[in-house]
Design an enzyme around this catalytic site. Structure first.
Site, short mmCIF file in Angstrom:
data_model
loop_
_atom_site.label_atom_id
_atom_site.label_comp_id
_atom_site.label_asym_id
_atom_site.label_seq_id
_atom_site.Cartn_x
_atom_site.Cartn_y
_atom_site.Cartn_z
N HIS A 131 0.79 -1.24 0.00
CA HIS A 131 0.00 0.00 0.00
C HIS A 131 0.82 1.29 0.00
O HIS A 131 0.63 2.17 0.83
CB HIS A 131 -0.97 0.02 1.19
CG HIS A 131 -2.09 -0.96 1.07
ND1 HIS A 131 -2.65 -1.33 -0.14
CD2 HIS A 131 -2.79 -1.64 2.01
CE1 HIS A 131 -3.63 -2.20 0.07
NE2 HIS A 131 -3.73 -2.40 1.36
N HIS B 17 -9.62 2.18 2.37
CA HIS B 17 -9.48 0.90 3.07
C HIS B 17 -10.41 0.84 4.29
O HIS B 17 -9.99 0.48 5.39
CB HIS B 17 -8.03 0.70 3.50
CG HIS B 17 -7.58 -0.72 3.57
ND1 HIS B 17 -8.12 -1.62 4.44
CD2 HIS B 17 -6.65 -1.40 2.86
CE1 HIS B 17 -7.52 -2.79 4.31
NE2 HIS B 17 -6.62 -2.68 3.34
N GLU C 293 -12.03 -2.88 -1.69
CA GLU C 293 -11.05 -1.86 -2.06
C GLU C 293 -11.09 -1.68 -3.59
O GLU C 293 -10.52 -2.48 -4.33
CB GLU C 293 -9.66 -2.28 -1.60
CG GLU C 293 -9.56 -2.58 -0.11
CD GLU C 293 -8.32 -3.36 0.23
OE1 GLU C 293 -7.22 -3.00 -0.27
OE2 GLU C 293 -8.42 -4.36 0.97
#
Length: 339
Positions: free
Chosen positions: A106, A177, A305
């Site tokens: 991420h 998220h 997501e």
């Protein structure tokens, strides 16, 4: 919709952290911090007329800054960028130039989720956050200016509009998220019912990195086309941590997922302009604290997501994830609650 801005009294690198509350005519409320663009509350009426928070998080900003939480760090409710999900070996090339970033999930060690964003003035009741990521941050090229606007409609839709521009070619793949649980008492989400209009999922290697191969969901545990309980076919020790290619035209706003929970009567619909939804049932979730101070355990939430193809920068067959000067990155994702 109305908004209310509240100081937390906390500062990071000299920038103040605020909580901004958005409310609508139905009495629903969303709370967002300008730190990490964290969505910490989404409170709506369930099927029994009770106010219910469907988002996992903490009562105040201190929970998100706690050292024990950051050591485990499940990215509760944050924006993810510059690049969500995994880039194989942290390597990629743009126009013949090779780049190496630190291998992490991420967007790097200190991605957009750990930044205090600027709150921009808006005409209508909404929240627009801006972050300017300097060239070289987490080894990404180009100065990147990102704006994320949150709106809460009178139909209980939390609308996220993303925009970004750059002064040099750079990878970008943003997502949010948030962790959802539609049961008012929390607990394992295996009994939630999920439908996903996705006929293919993306093959992953042993490190969860997308290889470039699409696999039909038919006849696999990944088939949610007709809808089923999340726990019906899963390995209860693994759950789901998988990217799905959505059955809709590229760039068009369409359904990514629909989840329902019987005891609350709540339904969550996720709509997006993005081509992929990564479905994660929080195998690695483990916090000592939470809003009710009981902590969170694995499989007590799910994430949808919405994003571009993970590792897409290294797979030429996938749509490009490179943003160039003169272009505008734009996407919309909507989380809609109803009962």
């Amino acid at each position: 919709m109305k908004e209310n801005q509240i100081s937390t009294g906390r500062f990071i690198d000299g920038k103040e952290i605020f909580a901004v509350e958005l409310t609508n005519s139905l009495g629903s409320k969303v709370k967002i911090y300008n730190y990490g663009a964290i969505v910490s509350e989404f409170i709506v009426k369930n099927g029994h007329g009770e106010q219910q928070d469907v988002i996992l998080g903490f009562n105040d900003i201190d929970g998100y800054l706690n050292e024990d939480y950051l050591a485990e760090y499940p990215y509760l409710g944050v924006i993810v960028g510059r690049y969500s999900n995994r880039i194989k070996d942290g390597k990629y090339s743009i126009d013949g130039k090779d780049y190496q970033m630190e291998q992490s999930l991420h967007g790097g060690v200190a991605g957009f989720d750990k930044k205090v964003w600027d709150i921009l003035p808006t005409i209508d009741p909404s929240l627009t956050l801006q972050y300017i990521s300097p060239a070289g941050e987490e080894s990404f090229p180009g100065n990147l200016t990102v704006q994320l606007t949150f709106k809460l409609s009178d139909e209980d839709e939390l609308i996220l509009d993303y925009k970004a521009v750059t002064d040099a070619p750079t990878p970008i793949n943003l997502t949010h998220h948030s962790y959802f649980n539609l049961n008012k008492n929390g607990g394992n989400v295996g009994d939630h019912h999920l439908r996903m209009p996705a006929s293919n999922y993306l093959e992953q290697d042993a490190n969860y990195v997308v290889t470039g191969k699409l696999i039909p969901v038919e006849g696999t545990i990944h088939d949610f086309l007709g809808g089923k309980k999340i726990g019906q076919d899963w390995d209860p020790k693994e759950g789901y941590d998988q990217s799905y290619v959505l059955d809709k035209p590229y760039g068009h706003l369409g359904l990514a997922a629909e989840a329902t929970e019987a005891s609350s009567g709540l339904k969550l619909e996720v709509y997006t302009t993005e081509p992929v939804a990564h479905f994660y049932t929080s195998k690695y979730l483990n916090t000592a604290d939470s809003k009710d101070h009981k902590g969170y355990k694995p499989f007590e939430a799910f994430c949808v997501e919405t994003q571009h193809y993970p590792n897409g920068i290294n797979v030429s067959e996938f749509p490009t994830t490179i943003l160039r000067p003169g272009e505008t990155y734009a996407q919309t994702t909507i989380f809609k609650l109803s009962h």
